[in-house]
Design an enzyme around this catalytic site. Structure first.
Site, PDB file in Angstrom:
ATOM      1  N   LYS A  71       0.796  -1.235   0.000  1.00  0.00           N
ATOM      2  CA  LYS A  71       0.000   0.000   0.000  1.00  0.00           C
ATOM      3  C   LYS A  71       0.834   1.294   0.000  1.00  0.00           C
ATOM      4  O   LYS A  71       0.419   2.295  -0.561  1.00  0.00           O
ATOM      5  CB  LYS A  71      -0.931   0.016   1.208  1.00  0.00           C
ATOM      6  CG  LYS A  71      -2.135  -0.897   1.088  1.00  0.00           C
ATOM      7  CD  LYS A  71      -3.003  -0.707   2.316  1.00  0.00           C
ATOM      8  CE  LYS A  71      -4.316  -1.407   2.181  1.00  0.00           C
ATOM      9  NZ  LYS A  71      -5.237  -1.068   3.279  1.00  0.00           N
ATOM     10  N   ASP A 107     -10.058   3.489   2.220  1.00  0.00           N
ATOM     11  CA  ASP A 107     -10.227   2.936   3.572  1.00  0.00           C
ATOM     12  C   ASP A 107     -10.853   3.959   4.521  1.00  0.00           C
ATOM     13  O   ASP A 107     -11.732   3.628   5.315  1.00  0.00           O
ATOM     14  CB  ASP A 107      -8.874   2.506   4.163  1.00  0.00           C
ATOM     15  CG  ASP A 107      -8.328   1.254   3.506  1.00  0.00           C
ATOM     16  OD1 ASP A 107      -9.140   0.402   3.090  1.00  0.00           O
ATOM     17  OD2 ASP A 107      -7.095   1.118   3.411  1.00  0.00           O
TER      18      ASP A 107
END
Ligand code: ATR
Length: 286
Positions: A71, A107
């Site tokens: 990520k 997220d």
């Protein structure tokens, strides 16, 4: 699902990728709306990340999710990233916008949407205690900051990490009060005064441990949340329920981050019901 010559490819890059629930959830959404897409897991070794990202362009892949451990490391290989992804310092969604790779982080909005939709909780002007100061905490803190929280307390095992995070976000969001605390403060009444929200972002559950916290000191209306979704009621949430507090598990965050990614790629409203059903079934089987 019929794969034809014009089917568009979506997917997820991870290592290991085998445990991911995203293919089930995304393909359920694709089927529900009968869209010409397919979503595939890609096992990408860390050393192959750059060539895999370049492959998105050369193979005309429409978009991918990025998961552990890529990520943060994926960022230098992208053409641009959104302000939110830059604030969080990680990307979980890549959009192939006519050959330009745009990195998003869904997220944090996923967590906020779960707060709103699943728990009826609006972060505006609320005081929140975040436990943990890792990547997941950054996403939650960013979401709460962007959505108008008034005060954010960060409690972490390594206090310096909490302090660094509080200082970093404090510089960007001057109207929000940030502070850092040791985990031991979770046993004292002071930290809980007028809290509206408590979020466990630590990976303690994965280690079979739990956070020692005196939740009976929290105001009775406070919402207690854990971003882990396995088991659906983590020991942290079980403790909260036994103390009579409202709780929110992590499945909604997983669901809504996926829904937002789906909307970025397809420009269609995500079929939340079908995605939630696919996720719940998968979690039950695990
Ligand atoms: P993630 O991306 O899931 O947030 P991470 O960046 O490795 O993963 O962060 C893990 C978080 O869980 C950290 O806040 C970590 O505390 P430290 O900063 O002190 O390492 C916390 N954590 C992990 N195991 C823990 C444990 N047994 N007790 C308390 N905190 C723990």
């Amino acid at each position: 699902m019929k794969v034809t010559g014009s089917t568009k490819v979506l997917g997820i890059f991870g290592h290991p990728v085998g445990h991911t629930l995203s293919p089930l959830m995304q393909n359920a959404a694709i089927e529900e709306l009968a869209l010409p897409y397919i979503y595939i897991p890609f096992e990408v070794n860390p050393g192959d990340l750059e060539s895999a990202v370049n492959g998105i362009k050369s193979l005309g892949i429409a978009g991918v999710n990025i998961t552990v451990p890529h990520k943060e490391k994926v960022i230098p290989f992208l053409d641009e990233i959104t302000e939110e992804a830059s604030l969080i310092g990680s990307v979980n969604t890549i959009e192939n916008r006519n050959g330009r790779l745009v990195g998003h982080n869904t997220d944090s909005m996923g967590y906020i949407r779960s707060l709103r939709e699943d728990a009826g909780f609006d972060p505006k002007r609320k005081k929140a205690l975040i436990i943990g100061a890792g990547g997941a905490a950054r996403g939650v803190i960013a979401g709460l900051s962007i959505n108008g929280a008034s005060e954010i307390l960060i409690a972490n095992r390594t206090v310096e990490k909490g302090e660094a995070l509080a200082a970093e976000f404090g510089k960007k969001f001057k109207e929000i009060k940030f502070s850092a605390h040791p985990l031991s403060s979770l046993k004292n009444q002071d930290i809980f005064s007028s809290l509206n929200l408590i979020v466990n972002t630590t990976s303690t559950g994965l280690e079979g441990k739990t956070i020692e916290i005196e939740l009976r000191f929290t105001p009775s209306h406070a919402l207690v949340s854990d971003i882990a979704y396995k088991p659906p009621t983590t020991p942290f949430l079980k403790n909260a329920q036994e103390t009579g507090r409202k709780t929110l598990g992590g499945l909604g965050m997983l669901l809504y981050q996926g829904a937002i990614s789906f909307e970025i790629w397809t420009s269609k409203k995500a079929p939340i019901g079908a995605m939630r059903r696919a996720l719940m079934e998968a979690v039950k089987k695990q």
